[in-house]
Design a protein around this motif. Structure first.
Motif, short mmCIF file in Angstrom:
data_model
loop_
_atom_site.label_atom_id
_atom_site.label_comp_id
_atom_site.label_asym_id
_atom_site.label_seq_id
_atom_site.Cartn_x
_atom_site.Cartn_y
_atom_site.Cartn_z
N ILE A 38 0.83 -1.20 0.00
CA ILE A 38 0.00 0.00 0.00
C ILE A 38 0.87 1.26 0.00
CG2 ILE A 38 -0.31 0.29 2.48
CD1 ILE A 38 -3.36 0.71 1.64
N ASP A 39 2.08 1.14 0.56
CA ASP A 39 3.02 2.25 0.55
C ASP A 39 3.44 2.58 -0.88
OD1 ASP A 39 4.65 4.20 1.71
OD2 ASP A 39 6.38 2.86 1.59
N ASP A 40 3.63 1.57 -1.69
CA ASP A 40 3.99 1.79 -3.09
C ASP A 40 2.86 2.45 -3.86
OD1 ASP A 40 6.47 0.63 -2.68
OD2 ASP A 40 5.73 -1.39 -3.19
N ILE A 41 1.64 2.09 -3.55
CA ILE A 41 0.48 2.68 -4.22
C ILE A 41 0.38 4.16 -3.86
CG2 ILE A 41 -2.04 2.67 -4.36
CD1 ILE A 41 -1.87 -0.39 -3.91
N PHE A 42 0.54 4.50 -2.58
CA PHE A 42 0.49 5.91 -2.17
C PHE A 42 1.63 6.71 -2.79
CE2 PHE A 42 -2.03 4.61 1.74
CZ PHE A 42 -3.21 5.12 1.23
N GLU A 43 2.81 6.10 -2.88
CA GLU A 43 3.95 6.77 -3.48
C GLU A 43 3.69 7.04 -4.96
OE1 GLU A 43 8.71 6.07 -4.22
OE2 GLU A 43 7.57 4.65 -3.01
N PHE A 44 3.11 6.09 -5.66
CA PHE A 44 2.79 6.26 -7.07
C PHE A 44 1.77 7.37 -7.27
CE2 PHE A 44 -0.03 5.20 -10.65
CZ PHE A 44 0.89 5.33 -11.69
N ILE A 45 0.72 7.40 -6.44
CA ILE A 45 -0.30 8.43 -6.56
C ILE A 45 0.29 9.80 -6.25
CG2 ILE A 45 -2.45 9.29 -5.54
CD1 ILE A 45 -3.30 6.35 -5.22
N PHE A 46 1.12 9.89 -5.23
CA PHE A 46 1.75 11.16 -4.86
C PHE A 46 2.65 11.67 -5.98
CE2 PHE A 46 5.02 13.59 -2.56
CZ PHE A 46 4.20 14.57 -2.02
N GLU A 47 3.46 10.80 -6.56
CA GLU A 47 4.33 11.21 -7.66
C GLU A 47 3.52 11.61 -8.89
OE1 GLU A 47 7.12 8.12 -8.43
OE2 GLU A 47 8.16 8.41 -6.51
N LEU A 48 2.42 10.93 -9.14
CA LEU A 48 1.56 11.28 -10.26
C LEU A 48 0.95 12.67 -10.07
CD1 LEU A 48 0.36 10.16 -12.90
CD2 LEU A 48 -1.59 9.38 -11.56
N LEU A 49 0.50 12.97 -8.85
CA LEU A 49 -0.03 14.30 -8.57
C LEU A 49 1.03 15.38 -8.74
CD1 LEU A 49 -2.33 13.82 -5.46
CD2 LEU A 49 -3.00 14.60 -7.72
N LEU A 50 2.23 15.11 -8.28
CA LEU A 50 3.30 16.09 -8.41
C LEU A 50 3.66 16.36 -9.87
CD1 LEU A 50 5.75 15.20 -5.51
CD2 LEU A 50 4.26 17.17 -5.70
N GLU A 51 3.57 15.35 -10.70
CA GLU A 51 3.89 15.52 -12.11
C GLU A 51 2.77 16.22 -12.88
OE1 GLU A 51 4.91 11.79 -13.82
OE2 GLU A 51 6.60 11.48 -12.46
N LEU A 52 1.52 15.95 -12.52
CA LEU A 52 0.40 16.50 -13.28
C LEU A 52 0.11 17.97 -12.95
CD1 LEU A 52 -2.12 13.53 -13.28
CD2 LEU A 52 -0.69 14.33 -15.14
N ILE A 53 0.32 18.36 -11.72
CA ILE A 53 -0.01 19.72 -11.31
C ILE A 53 1.25 20.58 -11.40
CG2 ILE A 53 -0.87 21.13 -9.41
CD1 ILE A 53 -2.43 18.69 -8.45
N PRO A 54 1.17 21.71 -12.13
CA PRO A 54 2.35 22.57 -12.28
C PRO A 54 2.78 23.20 -10.95
CG PRO A 54 0.61 23.19 -13.83
CD PRO A 54 0.04 22.17 -12.91
N ASN A 55 4.04 23.59 -10.90
CA ASN A 55 4.59 24.18 -9.68
C ASN A 55 3.91 25.48 -9.30
OD1 ASN A 55 6.39 22.15 -9.16
ND2 ASN A 55 8.07 23.14 -10.27
N ALA A 56 3.50 26.27 -10.29
CA ALA A 56 2.84 27.54 -10.00
C ALA A 56 1.53 27.32 -9.25
CB ALA A 56 2.59 28.31 -11.29
#
Length: 70
Positions: free
Chosen positions: A2-20
């Motif tokens: 489940i830790d890997d799933i949360f890590e994947f979702i977190f990384e996906l959110l960081l990539e999809l949403i711009p820094n601004a």
């Protein structure tokens, strides 16, 4: 697992949403924390002051970051 799933979702959110967008979101959260801290300071000085300091830090930090990136 489940830790890997949360890590994947977190990384996906960081990539999809711009820094601004993250910076603007943090500045809004900082303003909200400062306002809540200002209203709570009459009930609890330590809690109110801590919220004000953290909120101001978030707001000013995100503004400085937005200014430097442009």
């Amino acid at each position: 697992m489940i830790d890997d799933i949360f890590e994947f979702i977190f990384e996906l959110l960081l990539e999809l949403i711009p820094n601004a967008v993250w910076k603007i979101l943090l500045s809004v959260v900082g303003i909200a924390m400062t306002v809540v801290g200002a209203t709570k300071i009459t009930e609890s000085t330590r809690l109110g002051a801590a919220l004000i300091v953290v909120g101001t830090f978030l707001f000013v930090g995100s503004l400085i970051s937005l200014y430097r990136s442009s």
